[in-house]
Motif scaffolding. Structure first.
Motif, mmCIF file in Angstrom:
data_model
loop_
_atom_site.group_PDB
_atom_site.id
_atom_site.type_symbol
_atom_site.label_atom_id
_atom_site.label_comp_id
_atom_site.label_asym_id
_atom_site.label_seq_id
_atom_site.Cartn_x
_atom_site.Cartn_y
_atom_site.Cartn_z
ATOM 1 N N ASP A 1 42.532 53.053 35.528
ATOM 2 C CA ASP A 1 42.634 51.659 35.959
ATOM 3 C C ASP A 1 41.418 51.254 36.789
ATOM 4 O O ASP A 1 40.950 50.118 36.708
ATOM 5 C CB ASP A 1 43.917 51.456 36.765
ATOM 6 N N GLU A 2 40.907 52.203 37.570
ATOM 7 C CA GLU A 2 39.722 51.910 38.382
ATOM 8 C C GLU A 2 38.515 51.604 37.495
ATOM 9 O O GLU A 2 37.777 50.634 37.717
ATOM 10 C CB GLU A 2 39.410 53.092 39.293
ATOM 11 N N ASP A 3 38.314 52.428 36.469
ATOM 12 C CA ASP A 3 37.190 52.203 35.558
ATOM 13 C C ASP A 3 37.373 50.923 34.757
ATOM 14 O O ASP A 3 36.389 50.213 34.474
ATOM 15 C CB ASP A 3 37.041 53.392 34.608
ATOM 16 N N MET A 4 38.605 50.622 34.374
ATOM 17 C CA MET A 4 38.864 49.394 33.622
ATOM 18 C C MET A 4 38.542 48.169 34.472
ATOM 19 O O MET A 4 37.991 47.172 33.985
ATOM 20 C CB MET A 4 40.308 49.363 33.146
ATOM 21 N N ALA A 5 38.884 48.226 35.767
ATOM 22 C CA ALA A 5 38.570 47.104 36.659
ATOM 23 C C ALA A 5 37.061 46.944 36.807
ATOM 24 O O ALA A 5 36.535 45.824 36.797
ATOM 25 C CB ALA A 5 39.219 47.329 38.022
ATOM 26 N N THR A 6 36.349 48.066 36.926
ATOM 27 C CA THR A 6 34.886 48.023 37.026
ATOM 28 C C THR A 6 34.283 47.461 35.747
ATOM 29 O O THR A 6 33.349 46.645 35.787
ATOM 30 C CB THR A 6 34.328 49.426 37.290
ATOM 31 N N MET A 7 34.816 47.892 34.602
ATOM 32 C CA MET A 7 34.313 47.408 33.321
ATOM 33 C C MET A 7 34.555 45.909 33.173
ATOM 34 O O MET A 7 33.685 45.157 32.722
ATOM 35 C CB MET A 7 34.992 48.163 32.178
ATOM 36 N N THR A 8 35.749 45.442 33.578
ATOM 37 C CA THR A 8 36.072 44.022 33.485
ATOM 38 C C THR A 8 35.156 43.203 34.376
ATOM 39 O O THR A 8 34.664 42.136 33.974
ATOM 40 C CB THR A 8 37.542 43.783 33.889
ATOM 41 N N ARG A 9 34.899 43.710 35.580
ATOM 42 C CA ARG A 9 34.006 43.007 36.490
ATOM 43 C C ARG A 9 32.613 42.883 35.881
ATOM 44 O O ARG A 9 31.996 41.807 35.910
ATOM 45 C CB ARG A 9 33.927 43.746 37.831
ATOM 46 N N GLY A 10 32.111 43.970 35.312
ATOM 47 C CA GLY A 10 30.790 43.936 34.694
ATOM 48 C C GLY A 10 30.723 42.970 33.525
ATOM 49 O O GLY A 10 29.732 42.250 33.359
ATOM 50 N N ALA A 11 31.792 42.947 32.719
ATOM 51 C CA ALA A 11 31.820 42.032 31.577
ATOM 52 C C ALA A 11 31.847 40.581 32.033
ATOM 53 O O ALA A 11 31.190 39.708 31.445
ATOM 54 C CB ALA A 11 33.040 42.340 30.704
ATOM 55 N N ARG A 12 32.580 40.288 33.111
ATOM 56 C CA ARG A 12 32.628 38.924 33.625
ATOM 57 C C ARG A 12 31.275 38.486 34.172
ATOM 58 O O ARG A 12 30.872 37.324 34.014
ATOM 59 C CB ARG A 12 33.703 38.807 34.708
ATOM 60 N N ALA B 1 26.057 35.235 39.634
ATOM 61 C CA ALA B 1 27.176 35.658 38.790
ATOM 62 C C ALA B 1 28.067 36.652 39.522
ATOM 63 O O ALA B 1 29.301 36.594 39.420
ATOM 64 C CB ALA B 1 26.647 36.264 37.492
ATOM 65 N N LYS B 2 27.484 37.570 40.272
ATOM 66 C CA LYS B 2 28.279 38.544 41.021
ATOM 67 C C LYS B 2 29.135 37.845 42.082
ATOM 68 O O LYS B 2 30.292 38.222 42.313
ATOM 69 C CB LYS B 2 27.350 39.569 41.664
ATOM 70 N N LEU B 3 28.588 36.817 42.705
ATOM 71 C CA LEU B 3 29.355 36.065 43.703
ATOM 72 C C LEU B 3 30.485 35.277 43.039
ATOM 73 O O LEU B 3 31.580 35.158 43.596
ATOM 74 C CB LEU B 3 28.433 35.129 44.479
ATOM 75 N N PHE B 4 30.218 34.735 41.842
ATOM 76 C CA PHE B 4 31.274 34.017 41.115
ATOM 77 C C PHE B 4 32.463 34.943 40.878
ATOM 78 O O PHE B 4 33.623 34.557 41.074
ATOM 79 C CB PHE B 4 30.763 33.510 39.762
ATOM 80 N N VAL B 5 32.178 36.174 40.428
ATOM 81 C CA VAL B 5 33.240 37.131 40.113
ATOM 82 C C VAL B 5 34.019 37.499 41.373
ATOM 83 O O VAL B 5 35.241 37.680 41.331
ATOM 84 C CB VAL B 5 32.639 38.385 39.449
ATOM 85 N N GLU B 6 33.334 37.594 42.517
ATOM 86 C CA GLU B 6 34.006 37.927 43.767
ATOM 87 C C GLU B 6 34.886 36.796 44.276
ATOM 88 O O GLU B 6 35.952 37.028 44.845
ATOM 89 C CB GLU B 6 32.962 38.272 44.832
ATOM 90 N N LYS B 7 34.455 35.561 44.065
ATOM 91 C CA LYS B 7 35.129 34.419 44.689
ATOM 92 C C LYS B 7 36.080 33.667 43.767
ATOM 93 O O LYS B 7 36.912 32.883 44.237
ATOM 94 C CB LYS B 7 34.072 33.427 45.212
ATOM 95 N N LEU B 8 35.990 33.883 42.452
ATOM 96 C CA LEU B 8 36.779 33.094 41.505
ATOM 97 C C LEU B 8 37.630 33.987 40.614
ATOM 98 O O LEU B 8 37.214 35.083 40.244
ATOM 99 C CB LEU B 8 35.862 32.242 40.623
ATOM 100 N N SER B 9 38.802 33.498 40.261
ATOM 101 C CA SER B 9 39.632 34.174 39.272
ATOM 102 C C SER B 9 39.561 33.380 37.974
ATOM 103 O O SER B 9 39.117 32.230 37.947
ATOM 104 C CB SER B 9 41.086 34.254 39.741
ATOM 105 N N ARG B 10 40.027 34.010 36.894
ATOM 106 C CA ARG B 10 39.978 33.331 35.596
ATOM 107 C C ARG B 10 40.898 32.114 35.556
ATOM 108 O O ARG B 10 40.737 31.229 34.714
ATOM 109 C CB ARG B 10 40.357 34.307 34.486
ATOM 110 N N GLU B 11 41.888 32.060 36.464
ATOM 111 C CA GLU B 11 42.838 30.949 36.499
ATOM 112 C C GLU B 11 42.418 29.863 37.491
ATOM 113 O O GLU B 11 43.180 28.934 37.768
ATOM 114 C CB GLU B 11 44.231 31.455 36.871
ATOM 115 N N ALA B 12 41.216 29.954 38.031
ATOM 116 C CA ALA B 12 40.756 28.968 39.005
ATOM 117 C C ALA B 12 40.694 27.571 38.397
ATOM 118 O O ALA B 12 40.450 27.408 37.192
ATOM 119 C CB ALA B 12 39.377 29.371 39.529
ATOM 120 N N ASP B 13 40.932 26.563 39.228
ATOM 121 C CA ASP B 13 40.785 25.176 38.788
ATOM 122 C C ASP B 13 39.297 24.911 38.530
ATOM 123 O O ASP B 13 38.454 25.227 39.383
ATOM 124 C CB ASP B 13 41.300 24.232 39.873
ATOM 125 N N PRO B 14 38.924 24.337 37.386
ATOM 126 C CA PRO B 14 37.507 24.115 37.073
ATOM 127 C C PRO B 14 36.773 23.296 38.132
ATOM 128 O O PRO B 14 35.604 23.575 38.422
ATOM 129 C CB PRO B 14 37.551 23.390 35.727
#
Length: 283
Positions: free
Chosen positions: A185-196, A229-242
């Protein structure tokens, strides 16, 4: 030559014969018993996977659809009995792509030259020119269940959504595998973060965010938008209001470049980025 960076920072390369493996389920073979080439059976529904093994840390890197995108990462674990009752479990064969193929090719070529078997088409019926396909049924009889010849670099495999277990013989419920990998699960989270982060960078380049002067497009270097982009991933979720996401993005750019950015201009950027993040998570 293909290669991929493992999360251990090792450069895993396809030309290393110990790296590339495949899992093929018995059910997939049965579904294409006579009408498909074994080495070209289709991907889908967990019945087949391309698996690269990192030669440094031992991680199993999955390409479940045979494509260019990593879909799962599993870490090697001390072998122990696995849950064979999981609905996602598939039983089949796990083999080394290069070594196993070469062994099969060498054997069947010698047999064909000696007139003891046909000259099989290994990949595609359209190139067969009348030759029979090397189908799953032929592979089962000639290779996997051949009492007269032992082929190297293949094993029994059990694949589920959360583990890959490899056995020397057909597995039973209580058997201990010879090798075992578990989904991390840890690697999957890291992979998802990198993909985002990659998706965010692509969207920012596509919208040419740093083109501040009309009529003068700004061609950003490939890594130009990495910090934002790294800051976007830290501060925003995929469900964020546009709208909220757009305001956050504008603020990040304003702080980085010490100049105002219009949040309204970031709305289409935010909408596309969030949509692609959702698509990414659904794959």
């Amino acid at each position: 030559m293909s290669h991929i960076a493992c999360l251990s920072d090792n450069d895993v390369r396809e030309n290393n014969p110990d790296v590339e493996h495949n899992f093929v389920s018995l059910a997939l073979m049965a579904a294409h018993e006579e009408d498909g080439a074994f080495f070209e059976l289709p991907y889908g529904d967990g019945e087949k996977a391309e698996v690269w093994l990192c030669d440094e840390c031992g991680r199993a890197i999955f390409f479940d659809d045979g494509g260019a995108m990593v879909t799962r990462i599993m870490r090697p674990e001390k072998p122990h009995p696995v849950d064979m009752g999981d609905p996602s479990v598939r039983i089949g064969y796990f083999y080394n792509e290069e070594r196993f193929f070469n062994d099969v090719d060498e054997c069947l070529t010698c047999e064909a030259d000696a007139g003891r078997c046909p000259s099989y088409e290994f990949f595609d019926e359209k190139y067969a020119d009348g030759a029979p396909l090397l189908s799953p049924s032929v592979m089962r009889e000639t290779v996997f269940e051949n009492p007269d010849r032992t082929f190297e670099d293949w094993w029994w495999g059990v694949l589920s959504e959360r583990y890959l277990a490899v056995f020397e013989k057909e597995p039973a419920e209580s058997d201990v595998p010879t090798r075992l990998w578990l989904l991390s699960d840890e690697d999957m989270a890291t992979m998802t973060r990198g993909a985002r982060i990659c998706v965010a960078c692509d969207v920012l380049r596509e919208h040419d965010v740093l083109s501040l002067k009309p009529g003068k497009p700004y061609e950003a270097p490939k890594d130009e938008y990495d910090p934002e982009a790294k800051l976007f991933v830290e501060k925003l979720s995929r469900e964020a209001d546009p709208q909220v996401a757009a305001e956050t993005m504008a603020q990040i750019f304003a702080e980085r470049y010490s100049m105002p950015f219009d949040a309204g201009e970031f709305v289409p950027v935010a909408e596309e980025m969030l949509e692609k993040w959702r698509e990414l998570d659904s794959e």
